[in-house]
Design an enzyme around this catalytic site. Structure first.
Site, PDB file in Angstrom:
ATOM      1  N   GLY A 287      -5.016  -9.942   3.539  1.00  0.00           N
ATOM      2  CA  GLY A 287      -5.167  -9.511   4.935  1.00  0.00           C
ATOM      3  C   GLY A 287      -4.161 -10.173   5.851  1.00  0.00           C
ATOM      4  O   GLY A 287      -3.543  -9.520   6.707  1.00  0.00           O
TER       5      GLY A 287
ATOM      6  N   LYS B 136      -5.943   2.593  -0.929  1.00  0.00           N
ATOM      7  CA  LYS B 136      -6.419   2.880   0.443  1.00  0.00           C
ATOM      8  C   LYS B 136      -5.269   2.975   1.442  1.00  0.00           C
ATOM      9  O   LYS B 136      -4.565   2.013   1.680  1.00  0.00           O
ATOM     10  CB  LYS B 136      -7.384   1.774   0.874  1.00  0.00           C
ATOM     11  CG  LYS B 136      -8.665   1.755   0.052  1.00  0.00           C
ATOM     12  CD  LYS B 136      -9.536   0.586   0.448  1.00  0.00           C
ATOM     13  CE  LYS B 136      -9.736  -0.414  -0.628  1.00  0.00           C
ATOM     14  NZ  LYS B 136      -8.810  -1.459  -0.867  1.00  0.00           N
TER      15      LYS B 136
ATOM     16  N   ARG C  20      -4.863 -21.202  -6.663  1.00  0.00           N
ATOM     17  CA  ARG C  20      -4.958 -21.553  -5.237  1.00  0.00           C
ATOM     18  C   ARG C  20      -5.047 -23.062  -5.024  1.00  0.00           C
ATOM     19  O   ARG C  20      -4.593 -23.576  -4.006  1.00  0.00           O
ATOM     20  CB  ARG C  20      -6.168 -20.871  -4.610  1.00  0.00           C
ATOM     21  CG  ARG C  20      -5.912 -19.404  -4.413  1.00  0.00           C
ATOM     22  CD  ARG C  20      -6.970 -18.753  -3.574  1.00  0.00           C
ATOM     23  NE  ARG C  20      -6.517 -17.441  -3.157  1.00  0.00           N
ATOM     24  CZ  ARG C  20      -7.310 -16.472  -2.774  1.00  0.00           C
ATOM     25  NH1 ARG C  20      -8.616 -16.664  -2.736  1.00  0.00           N
ATOM     26  NH2 ARG C  20      -6.831 -15.319  -2.395  1.00  0.00           N
TER      27      ARG C  20
ATOM     28  N   GLY D  70      -3.527  -8.677  -2.326  1.00  0.00           N
ATOM     29  CA  GLY D  70      -4.262  -9.277  -3.437  1.00  0.00           C
ATOM     30  C   GLY D  70      -4.003  -8.626  -4.788  1.00  0.00           C
ATOM     31  O   GLY D  70      -3.701  -9.302  -5.770  1.00  0.00           O
TER      32      GLY D  70
HETATM   33  P1  AMP Z   1      -5.448  -1.275  -2.573  1.00  0.00           P
HETATM   34  O1  AMP Z   1      -6.610  -2.210  -2.367  1.00  0.00           O
HETATM   35  O2  AMP Z   1      -5.432  -0.174  -1.605  1.00  0.00           O
HETATM   36  O3  AMP Z   1      -4.125  -2.014  -2.645  1.00  0.00           O
HETATM   37  O4  AMP Z   1      -5.674  -0.602  -3.980  1.00  0.00           O
HETATM   38  C1  AMP Z   1      -5.483  -1.291  -5.189  1.00  0.00           C
HETATM   39  C2  AMP Z   1      -6.114  -0.499  -6.286  1.00  0.00           C
HETATM   40  O5  AMP Z   1      -5.530   0.773  -6.329  1.00  0.00           O
HETATM   41  C3  AMP Z   1      -5.928  -1.081  -7.675  1.00  0.00           C
HETATM   42  O6  AMP Z   1      -7.137  -1.613  -8.127  1.00  0.00           O
HETATM   43  C4  AMP Z   1      -5.470   0.107  -8.524  1.00  0.00           C
HETATM   44  O7  AMP Z   1      -6.214   0.237  -9.731  1.00  0.00           O
HETATM   45  C5  AMP Z   1      -5.757   1.286  -7.621  1.00  0.00           C
HETATM   46  N1  AMP Z   1      -4.882   2.436  -7.898  1.00  0.00           N
HETATM   47  C6  AMP Z   1      -3.550   2.423  -8.023  1.00  0.00           C
HETATM   48  N2  AMP Z   1      -3.092   3.655  -8.338  1.00  0.00           N
HETATM   49  C7  AMP Z   1      -4.168   4.454  -8.404  1.00  0.00           C
HETATM   50  C8  AMP Z   1      -4.342   5.850  -8.691  1.00  0.00           C
HETATM   51  N3  AMP Z   1      -3.305   6.630  -8.981  1.00  0.00           N
HETATM   52  N4  AMP Z   1      -5.597   6.341  -8.664  1.00  0.00           N
HETATM   53  C9  AMP Z   1      -6.639   5.548  -8.383  1.00  0.00           C
HETATM   54  N5  AMP Z   1      -6.544   4.228  -8.104  1.00  0.00           N
HETATM   55  C10 AMP Z   1      -5.314   3.686  -8.118  1.00  0.00           C
END
Ligand code: AMP
Length: 395
Positions: free
Chosen positions: A376, A197, A35, A353
């Protein structure tokens, strides 16, 4: 109209720059200077044009308390090393002493202010605090894209006190890709969503069902959609509260005759720490006691075909738990296909991120058209929303 740093005569001026130096620290040492490096073009432009610069940033979440472990001193040391110049440092961002250091700067000198978030007034967008910050400069440049979606004193409130204000090079590049390019994308345009999420990406899904030609959903969030379609996904991650929303999205896509590409096979295990039972299964055959943590080979092939035929690709969210070696293959393979697509002339924009972290882990930042530094803020722009810090600079 939104101005950029190129619009100003910087000679003999004091430029106050808001940057995002929210970098990781370990034992008082910066462990990743990405950064800081990203802000150098703007800082160097000022110095090379005969200006002095006052730099302000937040670091971590001190929540209005002075926390020595979140001091910007190590960041100042790293900055001095990178610009090969001394950096003056003030241990308070709005004290009279700090202001006097700024007023006494000679062209080519740098002054770094202590962590803005040692004051709650920063996140409260307090007008008095903004006014005090504004006293540091004659021109205000916002180059902190990571906080661009938050109305804080150092990016929104402060703008009002400047006649000469605009964005820096980093911010400009983010706007160019995340806003301008996707307004008139070369088609076919494909959005690739993953991660865990759904709710944080809902706005994106809704917008791109309307605007994208292809939609790919992988990662943990795919399972909520698959379950909403009546599939048994074993112990895979499902956001029960989002099942109804997922169903509505699927129905909308069917009505619009836009196919959403979901994984057809997965790499499953008992938990993310289980190395003994890691195996690939067809989606409909995941054992009850296992969960999917990565996309499988057939899915990689299917997603790759769509990606290689796309002219614009937007990627937000990893395809699996890429942080663990055994569940990293899907995200890595998709990143590789995207870098090939970019080499063949497609525009590839990576936001969020975790996705940026994955691309960085693979040393592929330079192989994408643009990797956004702000999670974000990039989501807001991609969703078609305006950023409060940009509106403040236009006013
Ligand atoms: P997000 O903040 O929603 O973009 O989620 C990112 C996180 O999703 C990462 O840390 C990944 O380890 C997790 N992730 C990706 N695929 C899976 C999965 N199949 N099951 C659980 N966590 C996951």
């Amino acid at each position: 109209m939104l101005k950029t740093i190129n619009n100003f005569d910087l000679k003999n001026k004091r430029v106050l720059i808001r940057v995002d130096f929210n970098v990781p620290l370990e034992d008082g040492v910066v462990t990743d200077d990405f950064r800081i490096r990203m802000a150098l073009p703007t800082i160097n432009k000022c110095l090379d044009s005969g200006a002095s610069v006052v730099i302000m940033s937040h670091l971590g979440r001190p929540k209005g308390q002075v926390k020595p472990e979140l001091s910007l001193i190590p960041v100042g040391e790293k900055l001095a090393e990178l610009v090969e110049l001394p950096v003056k440092f003030s241990d308070d961002c709005v004290s009279e002493d700090a202001r006097d250091v700024s007023l006494g700067l000679m062209p080519g000198e740098i002054h770094l202010l202590e962590n803005l978030r040692f004051y709650n007034e920063e996140t409260d967008n307090d007008p008095k605090f903004s006014e005090l910050l504004a006293k540091h400069g004659e021109i205000f440049i916002n180059d902190a894209f990571g906080t661009a979606h938050r109305p804080h004193a150092s990016n929104v409130g402060v703008s009002k006190y400047f006649l000469y204000k605009g964005i820096g090079y980093l911010f400009e590049k983010e706007l160019q890709y995340l806003s301008t390019v996707i307004k008139k994308p070369e088609r076919p345009m494909t959005i690739v969503l993953g991660g865990a999420k759904i709710d944080t990406k809902l706005k994106l899904i809704n917008k791109f069902i309307d605007e994208a030609d292809n939609i790919i959903i992988g990662g943990g969030m795919a399972f909520t959609f698959l379950k909403a379609m009546g599939m048994d996904v074993g112990g895979s991650l499902v956001e029960e509260s989002m099942l109804k929303t997922a169903k509505t999205i699927i129905e909308k896509s069917e009505k619009m005759r836009k196919k959403i590409n979901f994984p057809i096979d997965v790499v499953a295990a008992k938990s993310i720490d289980d190395k003994d039972n890691v195996k690939e299964y067809k989606m409909e055959a995941i054992p009850k006691d296992l969960a999917g943590f990565d996309i499988g080979e057939d899915t990689i092939t299917q997603f790759s075909k769509v990606l290689m035929n796309s002219k614009t690709i937007i990627w937000n969210g990893p395809m699996g738990v890429f942080e663990k070696e055994v569940f990293n293959a899907g995200t890595l393979a998709i990143a590789k296909v995207m870098s090939e697509a970019k080499e063949n002339g497609s525009v590839v924009i990576v936001g969020g991120g975790d996705t940026a972290a994955a691309v960085k882990k693979y040393s592929m930042i330079d192989k994408m058209s643009h990797v956004s530094t702000g999670g974000g803020a990039s989501l807001e722009l991609l969703s078609g929303n305006r950023l409060p810090s940009v509106e403040a600079l236009e006013g």
